[in-house]
Design a protein around this motif. Structure first.
Motif, PDB file in Angstrom:
ATOM      1  N   VAL A 149      11.198   3.340   9.106  1.00 46.33           N
ATOM      2  CA  VAL A 149       9.834   3.055   8.661  1.00 46.33           C
ATOM      3  C   VAL A 149       9.182   2.019   9.570  1.00 46.33           C
ATOM      4  O   VAL A 149       8.024   2.175   9.983  1.00 46.33           O
ATOM      5  CB  VAL A 149       9.834   2.577   7.196  1.00 46.33           C
ATOM      6  N   ASP A 150       9.919   0.968   9.911  1.00 45.96           N
ATOM      7  CA  ASP A 150       9.322  -0.074  10.750  1.00 45.96           C
ATOM      8  C   ASP A 150       8.985   0.469  12.135  1.00 45.96           C
ATOM      9  O   ASP A 150       7.965   0.092  12.719  1.00 45.96           O
ATOM     10  CB  ASP A 150      10.258  -1.281  10.857  1.00 45.96           C
ATOM     11  N   ALA A 151       9.807   1.368  12.654  1.00 41.31           N
ATOM     12  CA  ALA A 151       9.510   1.968  13.957  1.00 41.31           C
ATOM     13  C   ALA A 151       8.227   2.796  13.893  1.00 41.31           C
ATOM     14  O   ALA A 151       7.391   2.751  14.811  1.00 41.31           O
ATOM     15  CB  ALA A 151      10.684   2.841  14.412  1.00 41.31           C
ATOM     16  N   LEU A 152       8.056   3.554  12.811  1.00 34.43           N
ATOM     17  CA  LEU A 152       6.825   4.331  12.628  1.00 34.43           C
ATOM     18  C   LEU A 152       5.608   3.415  12.593  1.00 34.43           C
ATOM     19  O   LEU A 152       4.600   3.676  13.251  1.00 34.43           O
ATOM     20  CB  LEU A 152       6.898   5.107  11.311  1.00 34.43           C
ATOM     21  N   PRO A 205       9.275  17.670  12.674  1.00 38.23           N
ATOM     22  CA  PRO A 205      10.690  17.301  12.746  1.00 38.23           C
ATOM     23  C   PRO A 205      10.978  15.862  12.309  1.00 38.23           C
ATOM     24  O   PRO A 205      12.013  15.590  11.701  1.00 38.23           O
ATOM     25  CB  PRO A 205      11.042  17.501  14.227  1.00 38.23           C
ATOM     26  N   GLY A 206      10.077  14.933  12.618  1.00 36.45           N
ATOM     27  CA  GLY A 206      10.291  13.537  12.230  1.00 36.45           C
ATOM     28  C   GLY A 206      10.344  13.373  10.722  1.00 36.45           C
ATOM     29  O   GLY A 206      11.202  12.670  10.182  1.00 36.45           O
ATOM     30  N   ALA A 207       9.442  14.050  10.034  1.00 35.29           N
ATOM     31  CA  ALA A 207       9.404  13.983   8.572  1.00 35.29           C
ATOM     32  C   ALA A 207      10.628  14.667   7.973  1.00 35.29           C
ATOM     33  O   ALA A 207      11.213  14.180   6.998  1.00 35.29           O
ATOM     34  CB  ALA A 207       8.130  14.632   8.049  1.00 35.29           C
ATOM     35  N   GLU A 208      11.020  15.791   8.559  1.00 41.93           N
ATOM     36  CA  GLU A 208      12.202  16.496   8.056  1.00 41.93           C
ATOM     37  C   GLU A 208      13.455  15.650   8.218  1.00 41.93           C
ATOM     38  O   GLU A 208      14.312  15.602   7.322  1.00 41.93           O
ATOM     39  CB  GLU A 208      12.359  17.832   8.777  1.00 41.93           C
ATOM     40  N   ALA A 209      13.555  14.940   9.351  1.00 34.83           N
ATOM     41  CA  ALA A 209      14.713  14.070   9.589  1.00 34.83           C
ATOM     42  C   ALA A 209      14.727  12.908   8.602  1.00 34.83           C
ATOM     43  O   ALA A 209      15.786  12.519   8.093  1.00 34.83           O
ATOM     44  CB  ALA A 209      14.695  13.557  11.025  1.00 34.83           C
ATOM     45  N   PRO A 234       1.868   9.816   8.680  1.00 33.43           N
ATOM     46  CA  PRO A 234       2.128  11.043   7.926  1.00 33.43           C
ATOM     47  C   PRO A 234       3.602  11.281   7.596  1.00 33.43           C
ATOM     48  O   PRO A 234       3.917  11.730   6.489  1.00 33.43           O
ATOM     49  CB  PRO A 234       1.576  12.136   8.853  1.00 33.43           C
ATOM     50  N   ASP A 235       4.508  10.991   8.529  1.00 34.84           N
ATOM     51  CA  ASP A 235       5.925  11.264   8.285  1.00 34.84           C
ATOM     52  C   ASP A 235       6.454  10.503   7.068  1.00 34.84           C
ATOM     53  O   ASP A 235       7.336  10.992   6.355  1.00 34.84           O
ATOM     54  CB  ASP A 235       6.775  10.902   9.505  1.00 34.84           C
ATOM     55  N   ALA A 236       5.907   9.309   6.821  1.00 39.06           N
ATOM     56  CA  ALA A 236       6.389   8.480   5.711  1.00 39.06           C
ATOM     57  C   ALA A 236       6.029   9.080   4.353  1.00 39.06           C
ATOM     58  O   ALA A 236       6.575   8.657   3.324  1.00 39.06           O
ATOM     59  CB  ALA A 236       5.819   7.068   5.820  1.00 39.06           C
ATOM     60  N   SER A 259       0.832  -1.198   0.000  1.00 38.21           N
ATOM     61  CA  SER A 259       0.000   0.000   0.000  1.00 38.21           C
ATOM     62  C   SER A 259       0.868   1.250   0.000  1.00 38.21           C
ATOM     63  O   SER A 259       1.921   1.293   0.629  1.00 38.21           O
ATOM     64  CB  SER A 259      -0.907  -0.001   1.238  1.00 38.21           C
ATOM     65  N   GLY A 260       0.392   2.282  -0.698  1.00 38.60           N
ATOM     66  CA  GLY A 260       1.110   3.547  -0.776  1.00 38.60           C
ATOM     67  C   GLY A 260       0.480   4.610   0.097  1.00 38.60           C
ATOM     68  O   GLY A 260      -0.232   4.326   1.055  1.00 38.60           O
ATOM     69  N   LEU A 261       0.718   5.872  -0.286  1.00 40.42           N
ATOM     70  CA  LEU A 261       0.286   6.983   0.557  1.00 40.42           C
ATOM     71  C   LEU A 261      -1.224   7.107   0.668  1.00 40.42           C
ATOM     72  O   LEU A 261      -1.733   7.482   1.718  1.00 40.42           O
ATOM     73  CB  LEU A 261       0.859   8.294   0.016  1.00 40.42           C
ATOM     74  N   SER A 262      -1.948   6.812  -0.408  1.00 44.60           N
ATOM     75  CA  SER A 262      -3.405   6.956  -0.341  1.00 44.60           C
ATOM     76  C   SER A 262      -4.037   5.830   0.460  1.00 44.60           C
ATOM     77  O   SER A 262      -5.230   5.864   0.756  1.00 44.60           O
ATOM     78  CB  SER A 262      -4.009   6.994  -1.745  1.00 44.60           C
TER      79      SER A 262
END
Length: 327
Positions: A128-131, A314-318, A100-102, A90-93
């Protein structure tokens, strides 16, 4: 043999069955996929099911439901999180709505090519797995799509041609923002309804990789495909976390190993499928446009990409910084 001895044998057999380990029964996992059997992602999930059966000696069976049989990408993702579906690329949609950060992993003009994507996938896998784990989902691997281009009633030769284009986009803020940043009018439509939206004029363009444009036949109502190559992106190979954790360690390992092999298999299909798809689309009488000035497209999206990550936090920026650090 006397009746008494027969009765004793039957009783003994029933006793053995009663104390047989519960794990001896076959585990059945339900997998939902929006793509058709002939798409590289459809081929991949079928290969995954075969690999899981082989690696577990048929102790685990993956039932594959293709072509949006179990619903739209969003609906499948919601069912996976709820636990009524076990597995779903599955993708973003879809699954991305919950993480959201992914979303920054799907920003336009972020990857140079498929090989670059594979290197990034390995680098960001722990993040990604942590998210995912934080919200009850296990990411067991990745599938790949791209580069996305346009099936459009209007030829897109340059950036200015995007102005006013009613562009079908997935139900995702990223794609809505992308369309606006390029001057198009974003038109969210669920995947199974795109063909009719193009046919009726609700949208006059849709975007996807060449293999997707071919298998969905979106080129039929548009008669033109413009190679904007604006996005390479992942499809997360998501699994319900509780379901994954309920399996014994050897079966968990089998799933992870099967997913890793599936990723390599599907990546190998990707470029060949896209090349063949463009040949088939052209043979069907559709015009293929080599869009010029792709640097101008990328430049038009720089501020959008930066602002999108900043808005997420910040999570997404990192995570975006980590992606950009991979050569």
């Amino acid at each position: 043999m006397t009746f008494r001895s027969i009765a004793a044998l039957v009783a003994g057999a029933l006793t053995l069955l009663a104390y047989a380990p519960a794990g001896s029964a076959q585990t059945v996992l339900k997998l939902g996929e929006i793509y058709a059997a002939t798409h590289s992602n459809g081929m991949a999930v079928q290969r995954f099911a075969e690999l899981v059966a082989k690696k577990t000696n048929d102790a685990v069976k993956v039932e594959v439901f293709l072509d949006s049989t179990l619903g739209s990408e969003r609906e499948i993702a919601e069912s996976l999180v709820a636990g009524t579906i076990d597995l779903a690329p599955s993708g973003l949609s879809g699954i991305g709505r919950f993480f959201p950060d992914a979303q920054v992993l799907e920003l336009p003009y972020l990857y140079r090519d498929l090989r670059h994507m594979e290197r990034v996938a390995k680098a960001v896998a722990p993040d990604v797995d942590a998210l995912f784990r934080a919200k009850g989902v296990k990411n067991i691997g990745y599938l790949f799509l791209g580069p996305r281009s346009l099936a459009s009633r209007k030829d897109i030769h340059k950036l200015e041609d995007m102005k006013g284009l009613r562009l079908r986009v997935p139900e995702s803020p990223l794609y809505v923002g992308l369309a606006r940043a390029l001057g198009a009018v974003p038109t969210p439509v669920a995947f199974p309804e795109v063909y009719s939206a193009l046919e009726t004029g609700v949208a006059n363009a849709a975007e996807g990789e060449p293999a997707t444009l071919w298998t969905t036949k979106w080129y039929e109502p548009t008669k033109s495909v413009s190679l904007t190559k604006h996005i390479w992106h992942y499809r997360f190979f998501a699994m319900n976390g509780k379901r994954f954790d309920s399996l014994p360690a050897d079966q968990q390992k089998a799933l992870l190993d099967a997913a890793a092999e599936t990723m390599e298999y599907q990546a190998g299909l990707q470029e060949e499928y896209n090349r063949k798809a463009l040949e088939d689309i052209k043979a069907a009488g559709v015009k293929i446009v080599e869009t010029q000035g792709l640097d101008a497209f990328a430049d038009a999206l720089v501020d959008f990409n930066t602002g999108f990550a900043r808005k997420l936090g910040p999570g997404a920026e990192a995570l975006l910084a980590k992606v950009r650090s991979v050569q």
